[in-house]
Design an enzyme around this catalytic site. Structure first.
Site, mmCIF file in Angstrom:
data_model
loop_
_atom_site.group_PDB
_atom_site.id
_atom_site.type_symbol
_atom_site.label_atom_id
_atom_site.label_comp_id
_atom_site.label_asym_id
_atom_site.label_seq_id
_atom_site.Cartn_x
_atom_site.Cartn_y
_atom_site.Cartn_z
ATOM 1 N N ARG A 199 -83.909 -7.079 49.637
ATOM 2 C CA ARG A 199 -84.826 -6.467 50.391
ATOM 3 C C ARG A 199 -86.073 -6.342 49.972
ATOM 4 O O ARG A 199 -87.115 -5.537 50.225
ATOM 5 C CB ARG A 199 -84.453 -4.874 50.652
ATOM 6 C CG ARG A 199 -82.774 -4.752 51.016
ATOM 7 C CD ARG A 199 -82.325 -5.377 52.109
ATOM 8 N NE ARG A 199 -80.928 -5.286 52.348
ATOM 9 C CZ ARG A 199 -80.360 -6.250 53.389
ATOM 10 N NH1 ARG A 199 -80.842 -6.909 53.720
ATOM 11 N NH2 ARG A 199 -78.885 -5.845 53.417
ATOM 12 N N GLU A 322 -70.428 0.228 49.267
ATOM 13 C CA GLU A 322 -70.528 -1.073 49.722
ATOM 14 C C GLU A 322 -69.971 -2.217 48.760
ATOM 15 O O GLU A 322 -70.749 -3.147 48.418
ATOM 16 C CB GLU A 322 -72.198 -1.484 49.821
ATOM 17 C CG GLU A 322 -72.651 -0.485 50.970
ATOM 18 C CD GLU A 322 -73.977 -0.778 51.337
ATOM 19 O OE1 GLU A 322 -74.807 -1.304 50.371
ATOM 20 O OE2 GLU A 322 -74.369 -0.748 52.304
ATOM 21 N N ASP A 396 -79.831 5.722 56.197
ATOM 22 C CA ASP A 396 -80.113 4.556 55.220
ATOM 23 C C ASP A 396 -81.577 4.333 55.745
ATOM 24 O O ASP A 396 -81.927 2.834 56.250
ATOM 25 C CB ASP A 396 -79.191 3.466 55.591
ATOM 26 C CG ASP A 396 -79.513 2.343 54.581
ATOM 27 O OD1 ASP A 396 -80.190 2.581 53.637
ATOM 28 O OD2 ASP A 396 -78.924 1.409 54.402
ATOM 29 N N GLU A 418 -84.872 9.489 46.619
ATOM 30 C CA GLU A 418 -84.861 8.102 46.770
ATOM 31 C C GLU A 418 -85.478 7.839 47.745
ATOM 32 O O GLU A 418 -84.852 7.888 48.968
ATOM 33 C CB GLU A 418 -83.490 7.356 46.497
ATOM 34 C CG GLU A 418 -83.534 6.029 46.486
ATOM 35 C CD GLU A 418 -82.325 5.037 46.175
ATOM 36 O OE1 GLU A 418 -81.568 5.595 45.224
ATOM 37 O OE2 GLU A 418 -81.819 4.243 47.059
ATOM 38 N N GLU A 424 -87.522 -2.482 54.353
ATOM 39 C CA GLU A 424 -86.332 -3.302 54.820
ATOM 40 C C GLU A 424 -86.167 -2.769 56.424
ATOM 41 O O GLU A 424 -85.800 -3.775 57.067
ATOM 42 C CB GLU A 424 -85.077 -2.601 54.278
ATOM 43 C CG GLU A 424 -83.987 -3.229 54.732
ATOM 44 C CD GLU A 424 -82.477 -2.618 54.013
ATOM 45 O OE1 GLU A 424 -82.734 -1.800 53.025
ATOM 46 O OE2 GLU A 424 -81.583 -3.027 54.452
ATOM 47 N N TRP A 574 -71.106 -0.365 60.799
ATOM 48 C CA TRP A 574 -72.324 -1.089 60.563
ATOM 49 C C TRP A 574 -72.827 -1.731 61.938
ATOM 50 O O TRP A 574 -73.823 -2.654 61.828
ATOM 51 C CB TRP A 574 -71.532 -2.824 59.889
ATOM 52 C CG TRP A 574 -71.468 -2.504 58.099
ATOM 53 C CD1 TRP A 574 -71.867 -1.381 57.597
ATOM 54 C CD2 TRP A 574 -70.708 -3.164 57.424
ATOM 55 N NE1 TRP A 574 -71.502 -1.502 56.308
ATOM 56 C CE2 TRP A 574 -70.857 -2.541 56.102
ATOM 57 C CE3 TRP A 574 -70.058 -4.314 57.565
ATOM 58 C CZ2 TRP A 574 -70.044 -3.139 54.973
ATOM 59 C CZ3 TRP A 574 -69.146 -4.812 56.327
ATOM 60 C CH2 TRP A 574 -69.386 -4.224 55.251
HETATM 61 C C1 BDP Z 1 -79.029 -0.665 52.171
HETATM 62 C C2 BDP Z 1 -79.351 -2.237 51.748
HETATM 63 C C3 BDP Z 1 -78.596 -2.751 50.723
HETATM 64 C C4 BDP Z 1 -78.673 -1.811 49.550
HETATM 65 C C5 BDP Z 1 -78.155 -0.466 50.061
HETATM 66 C C6 BDP Z 1 -78.225 0.539 48.728
HETATM 67 O O1 BDP Z 1 -79.239 -3.129 53.006
HETATM 68 O O2 BDP Z 1 -79.136 -3.990 50.575
HETATM 69 O O3 BDP Z 1 -77.708 -2.361 48.536
HETATM 70 O O4 BDP Z 1 -79.088 0.016 50.923
HETATM 71 O O5 BDP Z 1 -79.263 1.433 48.829
HETATM 72 O O6 BDP Z 1 -80.010 -0.338 52.848
HETATM 73 O O7 BDP Z 1 -77.392 0.175 47.903
#
Ligand code: BDP
Length: 732
Positions: A199, A322, A396, A418, A424, A574
């Site tokens: 990102r 993830e 997110d 955070e 992104e 997703w």
């Molecule tokens: C999402 C991003 C991904 C990050 C994830 C995170 O697309 O690349 O790894 O967050 O915060 O927004 O761990």
């Protein structure tokens, strides 16, 4: 010893005998000073005309107002910086760099406070209300004094003083005390060890692991200076999707080199760790936190790290999220995993930042509910050197989300904020979107968990529940691009993060003003339209991407451009269709009791508001409700019409920004102006792309026309659906 300190020492020695004389005759030669200033200004201006953004907000432009300049000159003509540390060297160096360019004359460094006009020294006794990082600045007609308890706090005071000059403040009548509201003010880099940045849209990672620890780029120092100038005191140089190699001995030496460079600037290094490191690099057969060998491995690793880096900050952990390993792989809770690491770090004063960004593939609950569901029940189970790091919203980093309901829901656990500074979901590094307004909106949000005034900011700074540990972090937008962030205005987002972490009571607008004055122009007539443009910029992005509470409409993987039609990804959550749920009946996701019941995670105050579309703010309407296309909005217009109007307003907003910017040509440094002009051209193209693709897509369900008078989309929906960008930057 050869080094800057000796150099300054020499300057001071040579000048000592005549320093008082100089001070006396200073006024007499004011005209000369002014003339010299002018000459130097012309020289500086010649260099500044090449301004490519590398110097950020620390470009220390010549102060054109002669009255201010002469006062500052008098106040800083003779400088005493107490101390003999690496940090006091940094302070001298910064003044040496800043004052001649801003004022047109070299300051004289003297070795006694009573021979100086500007005195920077730690107090003789501890000034308790200033703590370790706070400072006190007193300004009089011909003198300035910065006092603090530590050298690093003096550095913060020095930067504050320079900022006051850059922003043209009156320093002749000054008495300011500042202390940060949040203890750990951090940047999280999502940088991989091969210099790819997840990102990241500003080029390669600035961390050249291959050449470290021997090759120490000047860029690291400039990075540290920039961070210290806004009070950032912690960095995580590696991605949360961590590579276990970072904890191997050879990489730890590289980390040590960074920590050594950053220490004089008050910056601690932390590391993202892979939970399965005991297996991946430790030769163990498990990473189960209940296994004594695993626990021992982490304890030994912590000891090894602290031998190299005595002030190491701690671990940042993305676990069971993830695809990352975590305690859940062994049937253990997040608290067990975090506490195992916390125990290893505790003897050395380190902390664990355990991320709450989790959503499991087998969890049946709607995605926005999952972080809360998983973490709220664990409240009270975390060790005292653990903080749970929560993204600002429940999903997110979308262009707009309500605040995460976890803020306020874990009173017995310090919660870290955070934010995502890298854009992104807000147009990468080509869209001008000032995020100060996003940060402010979230920090000022009132959770109401303990009645009115229980703001997110108070949860984060620990004051609501009396926690000492407090953290605000931003996912960095920094890379090797000459201007650091890919877009001159993206620098303002880095700047705003630091300033708000230092003091969340500052307003986004004041911060924008400061940044513009320091970076682009000292002229109020130039500053004002830029600040107005910045303040509105994020709303334009929301409008042309995800108005009225829509979210997650971005294309697959890289998230570049619109993809509201995407419905083919392996996990339901997703797919954008999962979030907007558009059909012939209407649009939006029902998060009330008749739907996923996300509203139940908020306090009673918000439940009453969010459960009712008539009370829900327009900005979050489709976040909480699925409503018919003809739903009457407060304005009396239908939902469809309002949605379309918002998409068009977003594009118009970008057009306005373009016009404002064009009008400022010639009044802003040509290098900076040209960069932004080019970026705005891309932004306009992409805003139209977003608008047309989304309006055409939703129109299939709404079955209503785009109102007359509005420009019709240039292409068909199929055209937009066929666009592919396999090489869009920053992919995970
Ligand atoms: C999402 C991003 C991904 C990050 C994830 C995170 O697309 O690349 O790894 O967050 O915060 O927004 O761990």
């Amino acid at each position: 010893m050869v080094g800057p300190r000796n150099k300054w020492q020499i300057v001071a020695d040579q000048s000592e005998s005549s320093s008082m004389l100089k001070a006396r005759s200073f006024r007499k030669y004011q005209w000369l000073v002014a003339l010299l200033g002018f000459v130097l200004h012309s020289q500086v201006f010649a260099t500044v005309s090449q301004d490519d953004g590398y110097r950020l907000w620390l470009n220390y432009r010549f102060i054109t107002n002669p009255t201010l300049r002469l006062t500052y000159l008098e106040q800083t003509s003779h400088i005493y910086v107490a101390g003999n540390s690496a940090t006091s060297d940094v302070i001298r160096h910064e003044l040496q760099l800043a004052l001649p360019t801003m004022l047109g004359l070299n300051p004289v460094f003297v070795s006694q406070a009573n021979a100086a006009t500007l005195v920077i020294e730690t107090g003789t006794s501890v000034i308790s209300e200033l703590g370790d990082e706070g400072f006190h600045i007193v300004g009089k007609a011909k003198s300035l004094r910065v006092t603090a308890n530590t050298q690093v706090a003096l550095l913060y005071g020095t930067f504050a003083l320079l900022r006051s000059m850059q922003t043209g403040q009156d320093l002749a009548n000054l008495d300011v005390r500042e202390q940060p509201k949040v203890q750990r003010r951090m940047l999280n880099h999502w940088d991989d060890l091969d210099r790819h940045t997840e990102r990241g849209y500003a080029g390669q990672s600035i961390f050249d692991w291959h050449k470290l620890p021997v090759y120490k780029e000047q860029r690291y120092i400039n990075y540290a200076r920039a961070n210290a100038s806004i009070g950032i005191n912690g960095i995580v140089p590696n991605n949360v999707n961590a590579n276990a190699l970072i904890l191997t001995p050879s990489y730890l030496l590289k980390v040590q080199a960074l920590a050594d460079m950053f220490r004089p600037y008050g910056i601690k290094v932390y590391l993202s760790i892979k939970f399965s490191s005991p297996q991946q690099i430790g030769g163990l057969t498990t990473s189960d936190p209940a296994d004594p060998q695993v626990q021992q491995w982490w304890q030994d690793k912590a000891k090894e790290i602290y031998q190299l880096i005595p002030d190491f900050g701690g671990f940042l952990v993305k676990a069971n999220s993830e695809g990352q390993p975590g305690p859940g792989d062994y049937g253990r809770s997040h608290a067990m995993g975090a506490n195992m690491l916390a125990k290893a770090l505790k003897p050395f004063g380190g902390i664990v930042l355990w991320r709450a960004f989790v959503y499991a593939p087998d969890d049946e609950h709607e995605r926005s509910l999952q972080a809360y569901n998983e973490f709220a029940p664990l409240d009270g189970q975390f060790a005292d050197n653990v903080t749970v790091q929560v993204k600002n919203g429940p999903i997110d980093f979308q262009p707009r989300e309500p605040f995460s309901p976890l803020f306020g829901a874990m009173p017995n656990t310090p919660l870290a904020m955070e934010f995502q500074v890298t854009q992104e979901y807000l147009g990468f590094s080509t869209h001008l979107a000032y995020l100060g307004t996003v940060f402010e909106e979230v920090l000022d949000a009132d959770t109401w968990v303990k009645g009115q005034g229980s703001t997110v900011a108070k949860v984060v700074d620990g004051s609501l529940e009396g926690h000492d540990l407090s953290v605000m972090a931003g996912v960095a937008n920094i890379g090797m691009d000459r201007n650091w962030t890919g877009h001159i205005f993206a620098q303002a987002n880095w700047y705003a993060l630091g300033r708000l972490a230092w003091d969340h009571q500052l307003s986004a607008k004041d911060i924008a003003n400061e940044w513009v004055a320091m970076t682009l122009s000292q002229t109020p007539q130039v500053q004002q339209p830029i600040v107005t443009m910045m303040m509105a910029s994020r709303e334009h992005v929301v409008n042309y991407m995800t108005p009225l509470g829509l979210h997650h409409l971005m294309a697959t993987g890289h998230h570049y451009g619109p993809g509201p039609w995407v419905d083919n990804l392996s996990r339901a959550d997703w797919n954008p269709v999962y979030y907007h749920r558009a059909d012939t009946q209407g649009i939006g996701i029902d998060r009330t009791a008749t739907g996923t019941n996300g509203v139940a995670q908020y306090s009673a105050h918000w439940q009453a508001i969010f459960a009712d579309p008539a009370k829900t703010p327009d900005e979050l309407l489709l976040w909480f409700h699925h409503l018919p296309w003809n739903y009457p909005m407060r304005s009396g217009k239908t939902l469809w019409l309002t949605l379309v109007e918002r998409y068009y307003a977003g594009v118009e907003g970008v057009e306005q920004m373009q016009q404002t910017w064009q009008r400022l040509a010639g009044q802003i440094n040509a290098g900076q102006h040209h960069q932004v002009t080019m970026a705005l051209a891309i932004q306009l193209q992409e805003a139209k792309w977003w608008r047309d693709a989304c309006v055409l897509y939703f129109q299939q369900f709404a079955k209503q026309p785009i109102p007359e008078g509005l420009p019709q989309p240039e292409h068909s929906l199929e055209y937009y659906q066929r666009l592919a960008f396999p090489y869009a930057p920053g992919q995970g």
